[in-house]
Design a protein around this motif. Structure first.
Motif, mmCIF file in Angstrom:
data_model
loop_
_atom_site.group_PDB
_atom_site.id
_atom_site.type_symbol
_atom_site.label_atom_id
_atom_site.label_comp_id
_atom_site.label_asym_id
_atom_site.label_seq_id
_atom_site.Cartn_x
_atom_site.Cartn_y
_atom_site.Cartn_z
ATOM 1 N N UNK A 21 0.818 -1.209 0.000
ATOM 2 C CA UNK A 21 0.000 0.000 0.000
ATOM 3 C C UNK A 21 0.860 1.271 0.000
ATOM 4 N N UNK A 22 0.453 2.231 -0.780
ATOM 5 C CA UNK A 22 1.079 3.566 -0.846
ATOM 6 C C UNK A 22 2.530 3.559 -1.283
ATOM 7 N N UNK A 23 3.029 2.430 -1.819
ATOM 8 C CA UNK A 23 4.448 2.355 -2.175
ATOM 9 C C UNK A 23 4.835 3.473 -3.135
ATOM 10 N N UNK A 24 4.018 3.676 -4.196
ATOM 11 C CA UNK A 24 4.354 4.702 -5.193
ATOM 12 C C UNK A 24 4.276 6.094 -4.609
ATOM 13 N N UNK A 26 4.617 7.025 -1.483
ATOM 14 C CA UNK A 26 5.708 7.285 -0.533
ATOM 15 C C UNK A 26 7.004 7.565 -1.260
ATOM 16 N N UNK A 27 7.215 6.824 -2.385
ATOM 17 C CA UNK A 27 8.422 7.040 -3.170
ATOM 18 C C UNK A 27 8.416 8.459 -3.752
ATOM 19 N N UNK A 28 7.238 8.863 -4.255
ATOM 20 C CA UNK A 28 7.128 10.187 -4.835
ATOM 21 C C UNK A 28 7.360 11.266 -3.770
ATOM 22 N N UNK A 29 6.830 11.028 -2.559
ATOM 23 C CA UNK A 29 7.038 11.990 -1.459
ATOM 24 C C UNK A 29 8.518 12.165 -1.171
ATOM 25 N N UNK A 30 9.238 11.038 -1.140
ATOM 26 C CA UNK A 30 10.667 11.106 -0.850
ATOM 27 C C UNK A 30 11.392 11.910 -1.923
#
Lengths: 311, 364
Positions: A21-24, A26-30
């Protein structure tokens, strides 16, 4: 119902999801966070580019231009051919090394003294070490000229006290240059040394004493080695600053002590030869970087500059 | 190495009337303490009690205002630290970061001008003793906390001092490692036999490791005794409160008998008249009584107020009739826990006569 049931923890059903869940997201947030941080420091990067990288690049470019504006190595060739250049470089290194050594000999005990004082007294003394920074370099250099000259304060006092009979030549030579430069450079040595001494845990000295070390042994075998990173850093700063020093040797050297920076100034002011000045600048820059590189290899400078304090 | 150490004779320590003041505050207030040869003595107290100050006086890092410190027959109170020949383990280990493990451990020997070959041999022996054989060439920053602790210990014992001082050496370790090291230090002490003075604020550690414990507060020795006696028969309210968990019930004394809430108590020792007393209750000494009252057991009635599961044990808070909250600890075993009434239920607490200790209420 017994108390055992009350105490027992309830089991929460584990979420059975094969997805991440939310992997993409969270990556974009980073990624966005990194971009924002980069955006924050970009003005500083731009400034460094404008005031550092471009002028140095221009310096390199100029040093390879002949007087007619074509590519040539004539400025470098002249440095190799002319003996006066070799002498200037030798003088520069001699003065820098001597200044550094004298600064270490005076500055290390001074920093040690400051590090032993209670913090209040140490702060006041540290202020007096820093005080000269608030006065113009030129003013301080001329003040030395007044003090050191033939009929100056120091000579007349020394003769009155009977230390020497004839006025000693203290200025317009190497003596004057060294006195002035040591005075200017001393704070650059004292501050890092003081910092590294303050970072030494007092328990190390207690442990040394407990192991049977006399105060002298504890100093040389524990305190001194632990203060070395600060000493190396300070000495290196002083040495590198000395290499490019101009005002003090120009005023107090009286034309007898000619360092690289002074020849650069002459090349521009008197001969209007930007190419020769640039070539000197490039050589000095490369020599300085070479020294930094070699000393970083020899002294593990990365450890010194990356926080020499031991915890 | 270990053979040599076993031959080294331990020394007794005689501390007499040692006083140290900072302004008007007494860090040490006329401390007198005899530590037997080969004894494991713990100085136990809260922070600021003066326990570390006392240790530093023994090591020579703190100069008292007056008093005498003798190692055996030798008066050392004016001897500088480097001539005292005592081993010490510092709280933060104080290992020299610019030296390897070997050089750290060998440092005391080098200063004693021991020949090079013998140094290597004895360093290896000391590292073996603390189970760090083969770690000699490591750098200090490559070691874990527990390993640093061992190196510090090896450095303190390598020159076979007859007295070993330790300043909260385990406080930086995590709980499991700390408990493991406690046992190990204890074994090491038995093996090497040097007089050991150990400072800690952890009462459990003190009880676990020591031959005798000196409980210190406000620069004074509050009680000096074996761990069991310290725990079971605290000399005063401070010791009772500081060592172990405790609840105090105010009792009234008449005709040589103490009573609580109008009920006479069976106590370990009869109270002296003219003093005010509190009854000391330890959570694990209280039992839950069902049915008939057993002999020699005091009964306190209350109701369960809260119940906390703590892993190996559980803690029940019982509220007595006068509102006092009493914690009761039980082993978290199936049968025992099944007997615990649920919250709000009535409970009878039993305290055996031998566990009913009266403490002088000194207004502490």
């Amino acid at each position: 119902m017994s108390a055992a049931d009350t105490i027992a923890t309830t089991e929460s059903p584990r979420a059975e999801t094969s997805e991440r869940p939310h992997a993409d997201g969270l990556k974009r947030d980073a990624f966005l966070e990194r971009m924002r941080l980069f955006g924050l420091c970009s003005p500083a990067l731009l400034l460094v580019l404008v005031i550092m990288v471009i002028p140095v690049g221009w310096l390199f470019y100029l040093s390879f231009l002949s007087d007619e504006g074509t590519f040539s190595l004539e400025h470098y060739q002249r440095m190799i051919d002319s003996k006066s250049y070799a002498r200037i470089f030798r003088t520069t290194f001699e003065v820098s090394i001597l200044t550094t050594v004298i600064c270490v000999l005076i500055g290390y005990p001074l920093a040690y003294f400051l590090a032993q004082l209670p913090s209040r007294a140490a702060n006041i003394c540290l202020l007096t070490v820093l005080l000269p920074f608030w006065t113009s370099l030129l003013v301080r250099t001329y003040a030395w000229l007044v003090l050191l000259q033939r009929k100056g304060l120091i000579n007349s006092w020394a003769i009155d006290l009977g230390l020497w009979d004839e006025p000693v030549k203290l200025v317009h030579n190497l003596n004057g240059t060294l006195i002035g430069m040591v005075h200017i450079m001393l704070p650059f040595l004292v501050l890092p040394v003081y910092g590294s001494m303050k970072a030494i845990d007092k328990d190390y000295l207690k442990a040394a004493a407990n192991c049977g070390a006399s105060p002298t042994q504890a100093f040389w075998q524990v305190f001194f080695p632990l203060s070395l990173p600060g000493l190396f850093a300070g000495a290196l700063i002083v040495f590198v600053l000395c290499l490019g020093f101009f005002v003090t040797p120009a005023v107090l050297g009286g034309g007898r002590v000619i360092m690289v920076a002074m020849r650069i100034a002459d090349n521009i002011e008197i001969f209007f030869n930007w190419g020769a000045a640039s070539a000197l600048g490039v050589v000095l820059l490369l020599l300085t970087m070479g020294i930094l590189y070699v000393s970083s290899k020899l002294l593990k400078l990365d450890r010194i500059l990356g926080g020499g304090s031991h915890t | 190495m270990s053979e040599r150490a076993e031959r080294a004779e331990a020394l007794p320590i005689f501390i007499n009337d040692v006083t140290k003041t900072y302004g008007k505050v007494f860090a040490l207030d006329g401390v007198s303490l005899d530590i037997r040869s080969g004894e494991f003595m713990t100085l136990l107290g809260p922070s600021g009690s003066g326990k570390t100050t006392l240790l530093m006086v023994l090591a020579g890092f703190n100069r008292p205002d007056h008093g005498s410190v003798k190692f055996g027959d030798r008066e050392v109170v004016r001897t500088p630290p480097h001539q005292r020949d005592v081993g010490m383990v510092f709280q933060n280990y104080a290992l020299f970061p610019h030296m390897s493990v070997e050089a750290n451990v060998g440092f005391p020997l080098k200063l004693r001008k021991v020949p090079q070959g013998e140094i290597a041999e004895r360093v290896e022996g000391a590292l073996d003793t603390v189970q760090l054989g083969g770690y000699g060439s490591r750098q200090i920053d490559q070691l874990s906390g527990g390993q640093k602790q061992r190196v510090a210990l090896a450095r303190a014992i390598v020159f076979e001092p007859r007295i070993l001082l330790m300043d909260e050496p385990l406080s930086a370790l995590d709980k499991k490692l700390r408990e493991h090291m406690q046992i190990e230090l204890r074994h090491l002490h038995e093996k090497l036999g040097m007089t050991t003075v150990y400072v800690t604020h952890d009462q459990r550690e003190a009880l676990t490791m020591s031959d005798r414990v000196a409980v210190i507060n406000h620069g004074k020795v509050m009680q000096l005794d074996e761990p069991r006696r310290i725990y079971d028969f605290p000399a005063n309210k401070f010791v009772a409160d500081f060592v172990g968990e405790s609840t105090f019930l105010p009792v009234t004394v008449a005709n040589g008998t103490a009573s609580y809430n109008g009920t006479a108590l069976h106590t370990a020792e009869p109270p002296a008249s003219g003093e005010r007393y509190d009854l000391l209750m330890r959570p694990e000494r209280l039992t839950m009584v069902e049915g008939r009252k057993p002999k020699d057991v005091n009964i306190f009635k209350g109701k369960v107020q809260d119940l906390v599961f703590q892993g190996e044990s559980f803690l029940m808070y019982a509220e007595l009739a006068d509102g006092t909250l009493v914690p009761v600890r039980g082993i978290a075993q199936r049968d025992a826990m099944a007997k615990v009434p649920k919250v709000g239920g009535a409970v009878s607490l039993g305290l055996h006569k031998e566990d009913a200790v009266l403490i002088v209420a000194d207004g502490e």
